[in-house]
Design a protein around this motif. Structure first.
Motif, PDB file in Angstrom:
ATOM      1  N   GLY A 120     -14.688   6.372 -15.453  1.00  0.00           N
ATOM      2  CA  GLY A 120     -13.483   5.778 -16.011  1.00  0.00           C
ATOM      3  C   GLY A 120     -13.327   4.358 -15.493  1.00  0.00           C
ATOM      4  O   GLY A 120     -14.156   3.865 -14.727  1.00  0.00           O
ATOM      5  N   GLN A 121     -12.224   3.729 -15.896  1.00  0.00           N
ATOM      6  CA  GLN A 121     -12.012   2.327 -15.518  1.00  0.00           C
ATOM      7  C   GLN A 121     -11.333   2.185 -14.167  1.00  0.00           C
ATOM      8  O   GLN A 121     -11.293   1.099 -13.591  1.00  0.00           O
ATOM      9  CB  GLN A 121     -11.170   1.627 -16.594  1.00  0.00           C
ATOM     10  CG  GLN A 121      -9.663   1.855 -16.500  1.00  0.00           C
ATOM     11  CD  GLN A 121      -9.218   3.248 -16.886  1.00  0.00           C
ATOM     12  OE1 GLN A 121     -10.006   4.040 -17.413  1.00  0.00           O
ATOM     13  NE2 GLN A 121      -7.958   3.573 -16.636  1.00  0.00           N
ATOM     14  N   GLY A 122     -10.792   3.277 -13.659  1.00  0.00           N
ATOM     15  CA  GLY A 122     -10.161   3.254 -12.343  1.00  0.00           C
ATOM     16  C   GLY A 122      -8.660   3.074 -12.408  1.00  0.00           C
ATOM     17  O   GLY A 122      -8.127   2.489 -13.358  1.00  0.00           O
ATOM     18  N   THR A 123      -7.982   3.596 -11.404  1.00  0.00           N
ATOM     19  CA  THR A 123      -6.536   3.403 -11.271  1.00  0.00           C
ATOM     20  C   THR A 123      -6.248   3.069  -9.811  1.00  0.00           C
ATOM     21  O   THR A 123      -6.792   3.699  -8.899  1.00  0.00           O
ATOM     22  CB  THR A 123      -5.756   4.656 -11.734  1.00  0.00           C
ATOM     23  OG1 THR A 123      -4.346   4.392 -11.693  1.00  0.00           O
ATOM     24  CG2 THR A 123      -6.048   5.886 -10.882  1.00  0.00           C
ATOM     25  N   GLN A 124      -5.424   2.067  -9.606  1.00  0.00           N
ATOM     26  CA  GLN A 124      -5.177   1.557  -8.257  1.00  0.00           C
ATOM     27  C   GLN A 124      -4.119   2.389  -7.547  1.00  0.00           C
ATOM     28  O   GLN A 124      -3.048   2.662  -8.105  1.00  0.00           O
ATOM     29  CB  GLN A 124      -4.724   0.096  -8.323  1.00  0.00           C
ATOM     30  CG  GLN A 124      -4.391  -0.514  -6.975  1.00  0.00           C
ATOM     31  CD  GLN A 124      -5.616  -0.679  -6.088  1.00  0.00           C
ATOM     32  OE1 GLN A 124      -6.690  -1.034  -6.566  1.00  0.00           O
ATOM     33  NE2 GLN A 124      -5.455  -0.438  -4.786  1.00  0.00           N
ATOM     34  N   VAL A 125      -4.433   2.755  -6.322  1.00  0.00           N
ATOM     35  CA  VAL A 125      -3.470   3.419  -5.443  1.00  0.00           C
ATOM     36  C   VAL A 125      -3.270   2.533  -4.218  1.00  0.00           C
ATOM     37  O   VAL A 125      -4.238   2.176  -3.548  1.00  0.00           O
ATOM     38  CB  VAL A 125      -3.974   4.810  -5.012  1.00  0.00           C
ATOM     39  CG1 VAL A 125      -3.061   5.396  -3.935  1.00  0.00           C
ATOM     40  CG2 VAL A 125      -4.044   5.738  -6.210  1.00  0.00           C
ATOM     41  N   THR A 126      -2.036   2.175  -3.963  1.00  0.00           N
ATOM     42  CA  THR A 126      -1.706   1.350  -2.812  1.00  0.00           C
ATOM     43  C   THR A 126      -0.664   2.074  -1.976  1.00  0.00           C
ATOM     44  O   THR A 126       0.400   2.437  -2.488  1.00  0.00           O
ATOM     45  CB  THR A 126      -1.167  -0.024  -3.242  1.00  0.00           C
ATOM     46  OG1 THR A 126      -2.138  -0.680  -4.061  1.00  0.00           O
ATOM     47  CG2 THR A 126      -0.880  -0.895  -2.024  1.00  0.00           C
ATOM     48  N   VAL A 127      -0.997   2.280  -0.713  1.00  0.00           N
ATOM     49  CA  VAL A 127      -0.083   2.973   0.198  1.00  0.00           C
ATOM     50  C   VAL A 127       0.392   1.956   1.232  1.00  0.00           C
ATOM     51  O   VAL A 127      -0.386   1.476   2.063  1.00  0.00           O
ATOM     52  CB  VAL A 127      -0.770   4.160   0.894  1.00  0.00           C
ATOM     53  CG1 VAL A 127       0.251   4.924   1.749  1.00  0.00           C
ATOM     54  CG2 VAL A 127      -1.412   5.075  -0.132  1.00  0.00           C
ATOM     55  N   SER A 128       1.657   1.633   1.155  1.00  0.00           N
ATOM     56  CA  SER A 128       2.189   0.586   2.023  1.00  0.00           C
ATOM     57  C   SER A 128       3.689   0.731   2.148  1.00  0.00           C
ATOM     58  O   SER A 128       4.373   1.160   1.205  1.00  0.00           O
ATOM     59  CB  SER A 128       1.843  -0.794   1.453  1.00  0.00           C
ATOM     60  OG  SER A 128       2.457  -1.819   2.212  1.00  0.00           O
TER      61      SER A 128
END
Length: 117
Positions: free
Chosen positions: A108-116
């Motif tokens: 797939g194209q990817g999905t961003q996960v940001t934990v902050s």
């Protein structure tokens, strides 16, 4: 034509949860080895979780007990439930489907996960 479309990423605070989805077309997820990978900036892509056609699941040691992979055959969709997220989980998450030999093949194209905080 095979398409894997990820969704569900976003910004979350440490300790939070997200559920990623991978909607597939052009192949049947229930008869494939389906995986979630992730890649953080400056790091190699790593396998996070895997589910076989028989439903056997595996998760990486770094996410064991926090992440779980599952699938809904009626929706031809694979999920990654992520709990107790940590900053080190920040990455671009990719869905992958294996070919007929189970070798990782379609991305797939990817999905961003940001934990902050």
């Amino acid at each position: 034509q095979v398409q894997l479309v990820e969704s569900g990423g976003g910004l979350v605070q440490p300790g939070g949860s997200l559920r990623l989805s991978c909607a597939a077309s052009g192949l049947i997820v229930s008869i494939r080895v389906m995986c979630w990978y992730r890649q953080a900036p400056g790091k190699q892509r790593e396998l996070v979780a895997r589910i076989t056609s028989s439903g056997v699941t595996n998760t990486a040691d770094s996410v064991k007990g926090r992440f779980a992979i599952s699938r809904d055959n009626t929706k031809n969709t694979v999920y990654l439930q992520m709990n107790n997220l940590k900053p080190e989980d920040t990455a671009l998450y990719y869905c992958n489907a294996g070919n007929s030999n189970g070798v990782p093949y379609y991305w797939g194209q990817g999905t961003q996960v940001t934990v902050s905080s």
